[in-house]
Design an enzyme around this catalytic site. Structure first.
Site, mmCIF file in Angstrom:
data_model
loop_
_atom_site.group_PDB
_atom_site.id
_atom_site.type_symbol
_atom_site.label_atom_id
_atom_site.label_comp_id
_atom_site.label_asym_id
_atom_site.label_seq_id
_atom_site.Cartn_x
_atom_site.Cartn_y
_atom_site.Cartn_z
ATOM 1 N N GLY A 102 43.843 37.418 59.877
ATOM 2 C CA GLY A 102 44.164 36.143 59.245
ATOM 3 C C GLY A 102 43.722 34.986 60.117
ATOM 4 C CE LYS A 609 34.504 46.862 48.491
ATOM 5 N NZ LYS A 609 33.356 46.635 47.616
HETATM 6 C C1 G6P Z 1 33.503 39.895 49.262
HETATM 7 C C2 G6P Z 1 32.866 41.230 48.941
HETATM 8 C C3 G6P Z 1 32.269 41.181 47.542
HETATM 9 C C4 G6P Z 1 33.319 40.787 46.526
HETATM 10 C C5 G6P Z 1 34.009 39.475 46.911
HETATM 11 C C6 G6P Z 1 35.244 39.220 46.057
HETATM 12 O O1 G6P Z 1 32.535 38.912 49.364
HETATM 13 O O2 G6P Z 1 31.874 41.544 49.891
HETATM 14 O O3 G6P Z 1 31.745 42.456 47.208
HETATM 15 O O4 G6P Z 1 32.728 40.656 45.274
HETATM 16 O O5 G6P Z 1 34.460 39.538 48.264
HETATM 17 O O6 G6P Z 1 36.167 40.230 46.330
HETATM 18 P P1 G6P Z 1 37.304 40.707 45.371
HETATM 19 O O7 G6P Z 1 37.985 41.820 46.115
HETATM 20 O O8 G6P Z 1 38.206 39.535 45.162
HETATM 21 O O9 G6P Z 1 36.688 41.172 44.110
#
Ligand code: G6P
Length: 614
Positions: A102, A609
């Site tokens: 965080g 991720k």
């Molecule tokens: C990061 C990941 C992406 C994902 C985005 C939103 O940038 O690398 O792959 O699309 O976050 O994440 P979420 O878990 O909210 O779909």
């Protein structure tokens, strides 16, 4: 993003911690570290820049004994990725070790005050402030570790999940959270701690998800206790994990991303199971049906998301507006939360998030809730923060997604959005029974059609080699295919580091056309729909300028195949569902180009991720 692992129990902690860090590698990180209270009573910290493997190499020949420990993978925010900035961080007397996920927003003020009191800082991190503050309070107030942590956290502004151990007490580990996830695994006489359940599942399926503003007192040989920052006792619910180990392993595939691309026929079937009937002519999305009046009376739907989920949201906008005649706005969660948006009580806000932990999306949910809107979550990670903060929602049920570049989550999200739009349309009677049956039948066939596209992986692999020279790519699509073009471009830039831009095909004339020359590959989604002829004209314009065209076309297409340099055929489907098919070759194209370029496909540089900081 940063990963936390902890263990206390009868076993040796180090192997469990290291294995846990490997399980969390998918989140994205740039350094790693571990703290153990060794059998000799020493509190040791070992850290390394780079991968967990570097940490293992560094720890060889060191004392890695001990049955209590915490470990961390760091994704740099404050201070570059190096040894000093890696977690765990020591208090000055090296009696307390702390890991943190965080951002401590008021770290500068706290740091200045601590420096005045004589504290010396070894790192550039915001985190180190916290360990010194806890140490200071503990001595000043002559109190125990838990109380010192509670008092310190009362002074902290920001987001955190922390785990702390102290040399004097090898029988206790304290963890706390606010806006960053923490899960506690409950074994027989042992406890596991992690940012998500993946490091825990092979030891126990019984878990407790810590809530915001809670502190877990994890003591050897005792029951788990949860309190708040004011030390009031909190009840906690033990939940059973559905996750299995095989879902977390690559199996025969070279990369998780490839495994996840190939899993899509199954994951979409899982996503539709119990929602689309066996006959394939009806759809039941309980999250919508349980709130029929809300959806019937919604003035507007706002969809908030980030990254790939935002692309799915754009497809959702088309689906809902076309099928349900409700106005839809799609917003980047990070912009929405800070731009003082107009939110009505009869708005429905849909938050889409694979991880369910994205800080900006979570904040957008909280803002919308405070304005009285009804919040609907579309998430993958069961038990994560967003589904716990919504009024209703639907899981996409595609299983854990480990590759940083999202693939099966995207198609799962679009599938849920299609089922959501169809269920609302049924409720609002904006669709006839015959139309509904037609759509549902088409949706049911999507997994079989994806299987056919996946057979083309080798063909895509062969010609993708030709394009590894490229420094830029343009992706074009119209209507429902435009978000798919954006998603194709995102996949390529995420994992191959080739610059790629997605554009609505007709917008090409207003700028991108200036870039087209014989070096510029242009990926065009030219599947059969009512804008097909217009996209063919765009391809003519590209060819007239010697651009190199890779076209995604509908099976049997003869017109585009004469113009394009390379064509990938996808089966015909309803225009509204086309992105579920056209995105598959785009995922494969990005994957094969990145592999040919020798990229770290599953853990691309700088990416995370689960983005748990703003
Ligand atoms: C990061 C990941 C992406 C994902 C985005 C939103 O940038 O690398 O792959 O699309 O976050 O994440 P979420 O878990 O909210 O779909």
């Amino acid at each position: 993003m940063c990963g936390i692992v902890g263990y206390i129990g009868p076993r040796e902690a180090y192997p469990i911690l290291i294995k846990g860090l490997h399980r969390l590698e998918y989140r994205g990180y740039d350094s790693a570290g571990v703290a153990l209270i060794n059998n000799s009573g020493t509190l040791s910290i070992y850290k390394a820049k780079g991968k967990v493997q570097q940490l293992e190499e560094f720890s060889q020949q060191k004392d890695i004994s001990g049955t209590i420990g915490i470990a961390h993978t760091r994704w740099a925010t404050h201070g570059e990725p190096n040894y000093q900035n890696a977690h765990p961080h020591f208090s000055m007397s090296e009696s307390i070790a702390l890991i943190h996920n965080g951002i401590i927003e008021n770290y500068a003020v706290l740091k200045e005050a601590l420096i005045k009191k004589g504290f010396e800082f070894r790192s550039n991190t915001d985190t180190e402030v916290l360990v010194h503050l806890i140490d200071f309070i503990k001595r000043e107030e002559n109190t125990d570790l838990c109380r010192a942590i509670q008092l310190a956290l009362q002074q902290v502004i920001g987001a955190f999940a922390i785990a702390v151990i102290e040399k004097e007490n090898p029988n206790i580990m304290i963890a706390a959270r606010k806006s960053s996830p923490l899960v506690i695994g409950i074994g027989k006489g042992e406890f596991f701690l992690a940012s998500d359940a993946t490091p825990i599942v092979e030891y126990t399926k019984e878990v407790v998800y810590l809530n915001d503003n809670e502190v877990a007192i994890i003591e050897r040989g005792k029951e788990l206790r949860v309190v708040d920052f004011m030390n009031s006792e909190k009840s906690h619910k033990i939940q059973h994990l559905e996750l299995t180990i095989s879902q977390l392993e690559r199996g025969e595939y070279e990369h998780f991303m490839l495994k996840e691309i190939f899993e899509q026929p199954r994951t979409i079937r899982d996503c539709m199971r119990g929602r689309i009937n066996i006959e394939g002519n009806n759809v039941v999305l309980s999250g919508v049906l349980d709130n029929t009046e809300k959806f019937k009376n919604a003035r507007r739907i706002i969809i908030v998301a980030c990254g790939t989920s935002w692309h799915a949201a754009l497809i959702g906008e088309h689906l809902i507006e076309s099928l349900c005649r409700i106005p839809v706005e799609v917003e980047y969660a990070s912009e929405f939360r800070y731009r003082n948006p107009v939110i009505y009580e009869d708005d429905i806000v849909i938050a889409i998030s694979q991880s369910g932990e994205t800080a900006d999306t979570l904040a957008a949910v909280e803002l919308s809730r405070s304005k009285g809107a009804f919040i609907y979550g579309i998430c993958n990670a069961v038990g994560s923060s967003i589904p716990r903060n919504t009024n209703s929602g639907s899981y996409i049920h595609v299983g854990p997604e480990i590759g940083v570049a999202s693939t099966k989550a995207f198609t799962g999200q679009v599938t849920v959005l299609a089922m959501l739009a169809l269920t609302i349309a049924k409720v609002k009677e904006t669709i006839t029974q015959k139309e509904l049956e037609g759509f549902v039948a088409e949706l049911s066939q999507i997994p079989d059609k994806i299987e056919k596209i996946l057979e083309k992986s080798d063909k895509i692999k062969k010609f993708s080699r030709i394009f590894t020279y490229a420094k830029n790519f343009i992706y074009l699509g119209r209507g429902f295919s435009y978000p798919a073009a954006l998603e194709g471009a995102l996949k390529l830039k995420e994992i191959s580091y080739i610059h790629a831009e997605g554009y609505p095909a007709a917008e090409m004339k207003h700028g991108p056309i200036a870039l087209i020359d014989s070096d510029m590959p242009v990926v065009v989604i030219a599947t059969k729909n009512n804008l097909y002829e217009k996209v063919v004209s765009n391809i003519q314009e590209i060819k007239a300028r010697n651009g190199r065209v890779i076209a995604i076309v509908t099976e049997g297409d003869t017109q585009v195949s004469k113009l394009a340099d390379f064509c990938i055929e996808v089966p015909d489907t309803h225009e509204y569902l086309d992105p579920l098919l056209s995105v598959i070759p785009l995922q494969l194209l990005a994957y094969h180009i990145a592999v040919t370029k020798g990229r770290d496909v599953d853990q691309p540089r700088n990416l995370a991720k689960s983005v748990t900081v703003e």
